[in-house]
Design an enzyme around this catalytic site. Structure first.
Site, mmCIF file in Angstrom:
data_model
loop_
_atom_site.group_PDB
_atom_site.id
_atom_site.type_symbol
_atom_site.label_atom_id
_atom_site.label_comp_id
_atom_site.label_asym_id
_atom_site.label_seq_id
_atom_site.Cartn_x
_atom_site.Cartn_y
_atom_site.Cartn_z
ATOM 1 N N GLY A 14 -6.211 22.193 18.847
ATOM 2 C CA GLY A 14 -7.273 22.575 17.922
ATOM 3 C C GLY A 14 -8.418 21.585 17.992
ATOM 4 N N GLY A 17 -7.035 17.932 18.522
ATOM 5 C CA GLY A 17 -6.357 17.807 19.805
ATOM 6 C C GLY A 17 -7.288 17.890 20.993
ATOM 7 N N GLY A 82 -0.599 21.929 13.449
ATOM 8 C CA GLY A 82 -0.406 22.107 12.014
ATOM 9 C C GLY A 82 -1.607 22.750 11.362
ATOM 10 C CB ALA A 83 -1.984 24.279 8.026
ATOM 11 N NE ARG A 91 -7.190 12.759 4.934
ATOM 12 C CZ ARG A 91 -8.169 12.190 4.240
ATOM 13 N NH1 ARG A 91 -7.991 11.885 2.972
ATOM 14 N NH2 ARG A 91 -9.320 11.934 4.818
ATOM 15 C CG ASN A 98 0.696 20.875 8.336
ATOM 16 O OD1 ASN A 98 0.647 21.966 8.901
ATOM 17 N ND2 ASN A 98 -0.382 20.173 8.057
ATOM 18 C CG ASP A 151 -8.667 6.309 6.008
ATOM 19 O OD1 ASP A 151 -9.224 7.217 5.381
ATOM 20 O OD2 ASP A 151 -7.569 6.433 6.576
ATOM 21 N NE ARG A 154 -13.867 9.012 8.045
ATOM 22 C CZ ARG A 154 -13.021 9.998 7.761
ATOM 23 N NH1 ARG A 154 -12.097 9.815 6.825
ATOM 24 N NH2 ARG A 154 -13.116 11.162 8.387
ATOM 25 C CG HIS A 178 -5.348 9.430 6.444
ATOM 26 N ND1 HIS A 178 -6.627 8.894 6.481
ATOM 27 C CD2 HIS A 178 -5.438 10.653 7.016
ATOM 28 C CE1 HIS A 178 -7.442 9.770 7.054
ATOM 29 N NE2 HIS A 178 -6.742 10.842 7.377
#
Length: 323
Positions: A14, A17, A82-83, A91, A98, A151, A154, A178
């Site tokens: 996806g 990935g 996974g979704a 999350r 998942n 994180d 960021r 996370h």
């Protein structure tokens, strides 16, 4: 006799990935890259597309779409399947669906004879990494989550932007889940070689109150990106490549990955993001920072939230093999 080469198997092509595969090829990290997806046409299309970029890549990489049997000789299997997190979802909202997906795919991977390192990136990553460890029966050192590596990146970006310095000269960590209960470790943040508090004191227009805004930008970044483009994938993809490189090149790099705590930070039986030394064997050791009392309390809260959330989903964990 064929020389041993590094093989990475990616499960899930996806947004995350495919971005990971593209970044991996651009940096020339592995000799073999196998793509697996429930949508076989998508995996085949990505493999074809990536192969067409090989003339511009720094190193030769053999790329193909495969199946779980290809995991047998893999050094690393990266799980991004996974979704996806949808607008308005946290999350942790993804736990049940998942976890069910992971139970099936990890079983199939292990049935191939896989004996390498799992690198998990699907959300909620800390809980799914714990589940992968339980489902696989592999040693904890060889089941790693992407943790708070994004994180932390960021956080370093926001601090670098505030102090107008190169992001690579900012040394600071986000630890914990996370997700919404993550925390900044201000007590060990440095701008270059200067402690954060000293850097703040050097100019009148630097204010301690600004740190709250900086952290909020870090913590809520995914929500803002998802609202604008539907998903986050470039940053985490590059973070996954960084972890992959640390493993395959045996770097002993310190990265904030999700790992099992067994007494470190006063915690047990939880996967959570903390600084770790990462090398060819996986997580060599947890780097235990001396936290302030406030930071300890926030980390405890993060651990509590993770444990409460994963308890009903993994209620049968005692029946699963552990090493």
């Amino acid at each position: 006799m064929k020389q041993k080469v590094n093989r990475v198997v990616l499960v899930g092509t996806g947004f995350v990935g495919s971005s990971y595969a593209f970044a991996l090829l651009n940096q020339g990290i592995t000799e073999e890259l196998v793509l697996i997806d429930i949508n076989k046409d998508k995996a085949e299309g990505d493999a074809m597309d990536l192969r067409h970029g090989l003339p511009f890549a720094p190193h030769r990489t053999k790329i193909w779409n495969g199946d779980y049997s290809d995991c047998k000789h893999a050094d690393i299997v990266v799980l991004t399947a996974g979704a996806n997190q949808k607008p308005g979802e946290t999350r942790l909202d993804l736990v049940e669906k998942n976890a069910n997906i992971f139970k099936g795919l990890v079983s199939e991977i292990m049935a191939s004879g896989f004996d390498g390192i799992f690198l998990v990136a699907a959300n909620p990553v800390d809980i799914l990494t714990y589940a992968t460890w339980k489902y696989s029966g592999l040693p904890k050192e060889r089941v790693i989550g992407s943790g708070t590596i994004l994180d932390t990146a960021r956080f370093r970006y926001e601090l670098a932007n505030y102090f107008d310095v190169d992001t690579r000269n900012v040394h600071a960590y986000i630890i914990g889940e996370h997700g919404d209960t993550e925390l900044p470790v201000y007590s060990h943040a440095n701008i270059g070689a200067k402690p954060l508090t000293q850097a703040l004191a050097e100019k009148a227009d630097y204010k301690i109150e600004d740190l709250d805004r900086i952290f909020e930008n870090v913590r809520d970044a995914a929500y803002h990106i998802i609202d604008r483009k539907g998903a986050t994938f470039y940053g985490i993809a590059m973070g996954l490549v960084r972890i992959t490189k640390a493993i395959l090149q045996d770097e002993n790099s310190i990265l904030t990955v999700s790992t099992l705590l067994e007494g470190e930070y006063g915690q047990n039986d939880v996967y959570i993001g903390v600084p770790c030394v990462v090398n060819r064997s996986g997580v060599r050791q947890v780097v235990e920072l001396e936290l302030s009392e406030e930071e300890k309390a926030k980390l405890q809260h993060s651990v509590n939230v993770l444990k409460e959330t994963m308890a009903p989903v993994l209620e049968d964990e005692k029946e699963l093999q552990t090493v």
